[in-house]
Design a protein around this motif. Structure first.
Motif, PDB file in Angstrom:
ATOM      1  N   LYS A  93      10.021   6.170   5.100  1.00 47.91           N
ATOM      2  CA  LYS A  93       8.800   5.356   5.029  1.00 47.91           C
ATOM      3  C   LYS A  93       8.941   4.378   3.858  1.00 47.91           C
ATOM      4  CE  LYS A  93       5.490   5.990   7.053  1.00 47.91           C
ATOM      5  NZ  LYS A  93       4.975   5.423   8.316  1.00 47.91           N
ATOM      6  N   PRO A  94       8.837   3.064   4.090  1.00 50.09           N
ATOM      7  CA  PRO A  94       8.843   2.125   2.969  1.00 50.09           C
ATOM      8  C   PRO A  94       7.762   2.519   1.957  1.00 50.09           C
ATOM      9  CG  PRO A  94       9.070   0.956   5.035  1.00 50.09           C
ATOM     10  CD  PRO A  94       8.731   2.388   5.378  1.00 50.09           C
ATOM     11  N   THR A  95       8.178   2.707   0.714  1.00 45.09           N
ATOM     12  CA  THR A  95       7.288   3.256  -0.312  1.00 45.09           C
ATOM     13  C   THR A  95       7.453   2.495  -1.619  1.00 45.09           C
ATOM     14  OG1 THR A  95       7.479   5.440   0.710  1.00 45.09           O
ATOM     15  CG2 THR A  95       6.664   5.380  -1.545  1.00 45.09           C
ATOM     16  N   ALA A  96       6.339   2.306  -2.300  1.00 44.17           N
ATOM     17  CA  ALA A  96       6.337   1.735  -3.646  1.00 44.17           C
ATOM     18  C   ALA A  96       5.634   2.720  -4.566  1.00 44.17           C
ATOM     19  CB  ALA A  96       5.623   0.388  -3.662  1.00 44.17           C
ATOM     20  N   LEU A  97       6.128   2.819  -5.791  1.00 41.73           N
ATOM     21  CA  LEU A  97       5.530   3.695  -6.791  1.00 41.73           C
ATOM     22  C   LEU A  97       5.207   2.899  -8.037  1.00 41.73           C
ATOM     23  CD1 LEU A  97       4.690   6.390  -8.071  1.00 41.73           C
ATOM     24  CD2 LEU A  97       7.101   6.747  -8.675  1.00 41.73           C
ATOM     25  N   ILE A  98       3.939   2.925  -8.409  1.00 34.69           N
ATOM     26  CA  ILE A  98       3.495   2.346  -9.678  1.00 34.69           C
ATOM     27  C   ILE A  98       2.937   3.483 -10.513  1.00 34.69           C
ATOM     28  CG2 ILE A  98       1.918   0.758 -10.844  1.00 34.69           C
ATOM     29  CD1 ILE A  98       1.865  -0.910  -8.267  1.00 34.69           C
ATOM     30  N   THR A  99       3.484   3.657 -11.696  1.00 34.63           N
ATOM     31  CA  THR A  99       2.925   4.604 -12.651  1.00 34.63           C
ATOM     32  C   THR A  99       2.240   3.773 -13.720  1.00 34.63           C
ATOM     33  OG1 THR A  99       4.699   6.169 -12.183  1.00 34.63           O
ATOM     34  CG2 THR A  99       3.408   6.557 -14.179  1.00 34.63           C
ATOM     35  N   ALA A 100       0.934   3.880 -13.774  1.00 35.30           N
ATOM     36  CA  ALA A 100       0.129   3.096 -14.698  1.00 35.30           C
ATOM     37  C   ALA A 100      -0.613   4.077 -15.598  1.00 35.30           C
ATOM     38  CB  ALA A 100      -0.840   2.206 -13.932  1.00 35.30           C
ATOM     39  N   SER A 101      -0.184   4.120 -16.851  1.00 35.44           N
ATOM     40  CA  SER A 101      -0.693   5.128 -17.772  1.00 35.44           C
ATOM     41  C   SER A 101      -0.560   4.597 -19.186  1.00 35.44           C
ATOM     42  CB  SER A 101       0.135   6.406 -17.570  1.00 35.44           C
ATOM     43  OG  SER A 101      -0.564   7.546 -17.953  1.00 35.44           O
ATOM     44  N   SER A 102      -0.678   5.475 -20.161  1.00 32.68           N
ATOM     45  CA  SER A 102      -0.424   5.053 -21.538  1.00 32.68           C
ATOM     46  C   SER A 102       1.045   4.686 -21.694  1.00 32.68           C
ATOM     47  CB  SER A 102      -0.797   6.150 -22.519  1.00 32.68           C
ATOM     48  OG  SER A 102      -2.187   6.361 -22.477  1.00 32.68           O
ATOM     49  N   ILE A 103       1.904   5.579 -21.269  1.00 36.95           N
ATOM     50  CA  ILE A 103       3.341   5.297 -21.288  1.00 36.95           C
ATOM     51  C   ILE A 103       3.909   5.495 -19.892  1.00 36.95           C
ATOM     52  CG2 ILE A 103       5.572   5.915 -22.278  1.00 36.95           C
ATOM     53  CD1 ILE A 103       4.096   6.481 -24.880  1.00 36.95           C
ATOM     54  N   GLY A 104       3.936   6.721 -19.367  1.00 34.91           N
ATOM     55  CA  GLY A 104       4.243   6.958 -17.973  1.00 34.91           C
ATOM     56  C   GLY A 104       5.666   7.229 -17.568  1.00 34.91           C
ATOM     57  N   LYS A 105       6.625   7.130 -18.474  1.00 37.73           N
ATOM     58  CA  LYS A 105       8.033   7.229 -18.073  1.00 37.73           C
ATOM     59  C   LYS A 105       8.417   8.599 -17.519  1.00 37.73           C
ATOM     60  CE  LYS A 105       9.642   3.609 -21.125  1.00 37.73           C
ATOM     61  NZ  LYS A 105      10.479   3.253 -22.250  1.00 37.73           N
ATOM     62  N   LYS A 106       7.958   9.669 -18.120  1.00 33.32           N
ATOM     63  CA  LYS A 106       8.356  11.010 -17.664  1.00 33.32           C
ATOM     64  C   LYS A 106       7.714  11.354 -16.328  1.00 33.32           C
ATOM     65  CE  LYS A 106       9.603  12.695 -22.141  1.00 33.32           C
ATOM     66  NZ  LYS A 106      10.700  13.540 -22.389  1.00 33.32           N
ATOM     67  N   GLY A 107       6.438  11.063 -16.166  1.00 30.59           N
ATOM     68  CA  GLY A 107       5.772  11.305 -14.897  1.00 30.59           C
ATOM     69  C   GLY A 107       6.384  10.475 -13.778  1.00 30.59           C
ATOM     70  N   HIS A 108       6.706   9.229 -14.091  1.00 29.69           N
ATOM     71  CA  HIS A 108       7.320   8.329 -13.113  1.00 29.69           C
ATOM     72  C   HIS A 108       8.670   8.882 -12.667  1.00 29.69           C
ATOM     73  CE1 HIS A 108       7.885   4.373 -11.213  1.00 29.69           C
ATOM     74  NE2 HIS A 108       9.150   4.521 -11.534  1.00 29.69           N
ATOM     75  N   SER A 109       9.464   9.281 -13.628  1.00 29.16           N
ATOM     76  CA  SER A 109      10.791   9.826 -13.313  1.00 29.16           C
ATOM     77  C   SER A 109      10.682  11.080 -12.446  1.00 29.16           C
ATOM     78  CB  SER A 109      11.528  10.139 -14.619  1.00 29.16           C
ATOM     79  OG  SER A 109      12.765  10.723 -14.347  1.00 29.16           O
ATOM     80  N   ALA A 110       9.752  11.964 -12.776  1.00 28.29           N
ATOM     81  CA  ALA A 110       9.582  13.196 -12.001  1.00 28.29           C
ATOM     82  C   ALA A 110       9.157  12.885 -10.571  1.00 28.29           C
ATOM     83  CB  ALA A 110       8.554  14.106 -12.678  1.00 28.29           C
ATOM     84  N   LEU A 111       8.224  11.949 -10.400  1.00 27.72           N
ATOM     85  CA  LEU A 111       7.769  11.617  -9.055  1.00 27.72           C
ATOM     86  C   LEU A 111       8.859  10.891  -8.269  1.00 27.72           C
ATOM     87  CD1 LEU A 111       5.591  11.882  -6.983  1.00 27.72           C
ATOM     88  CD2 LEU A 111       4.431   9.906  -7.982  1.00 27.72           C
ATOM     89  N   MET A 112       9.648  10.071  -8.930  1.00 26.49           N
ATOM     90  CA  MET A 112      10.767   9.411  -8.247  1.00 26.49           C
ATOM     91  C   MET A 112      11.733  10.443  -7.677  1.00 26.49           C
ATOM     92  SD  MET A 112      10.631   6.203  -7.781  1.00 26.49           S
ATOM     93  CE  MET A 112      12.338   6.014  -7.295  1.00 26.49           C
TER      94      MET A 112
END
Length: 186
Positions: free
Chosen positions: A106-125
């Motif tokens: 499924k074509p998917t885009a992920l935006i992590t919008a937070s204070s910083i967000g790098k660790k959560g983004h990496s985990a979800l990726m």
């Protein structure tokens, strides 16, 4: 693009005044006239994942979530980072799709919008890769300090963020077109 296509936008926050929800609404306004952005707003109603309950027919809330993903041409996930990780309700919802494979290619885009967000983004990726979403580096974005970049009126107020979101949307549309071409070639 020749035809109208549907983007399902999933907010990882359940907060009614979430900056992520405001960002999704702003993105819907920036979307191509060929795209319809539908916001999935009941992630908090999906029951806790339990493999023993992953049966046919699926629980109503799970069936609805799966159907909306299946019927979308693309999925946009916009989420904060909670405690350096993925918000529990978002991860829970995605867990319900592992056995049924709605996210598969499924074509998917992920935006992590937070204070910083790098660790959560990496985990979800990592999760999105395991379930084999069609995602590219151009369809992922981290927006740090989101509260300073989108307002309560659902407007992006930072020029660099507008540019980054527009680039992400263009890349997502490209993934949709590629998938449509593959399907029509079959």
């Amino acid at each position: 693009m020749d035809k109208l296509f549907n983007v399902l936008a999933i907010c990882g926050s359940t907060k009614k005044t979430s900056s992520n929800l405001n960002l999704i609404k702003a993105i819907a306004q920036l979307a191509s006239p060929d795209a319809v952005v539908n916001i999935y707003s009941t992630i908090d109603l999906i029951p806790p994942f339990n493999p023993d309950n992953d049966l046919e027919p699926a629980l109503p809330q799970v069936a609805n979530f799966r159907t909306q993903i299946r019927n979308a041409d693309a999925v946009l996930i916009c989420t904060p980072e909670y405690a350096m990780g993925v918000p529990g309700m978002l991860k829970n919802a995605i867990d319900w799709t592992v056995s049924s494979a709605e996210f598969y290619h499924k074509p998917t885009a992920l935006i992590t919008a937070s204070s910083i967000g790098k660790k959560g983004h990496s985990a979800l990726m990592e999760t999105l890769k395991v379930i084999q979403c069609r995602i590219s580096p151009e369809t992922e974005l981290i927006v740090p300090f989101i509260q300073t970049k989108v307002n309560a009126s659902q407007q992006i107020v930072d020029a660099d963020t507008i540019t980054a979101v527009q680039s992400l949307l263009s890349a997502l549309y490209l993934l949709v077109r590629e998938k449509q071409q593959e399907v029509s070639a079959l």
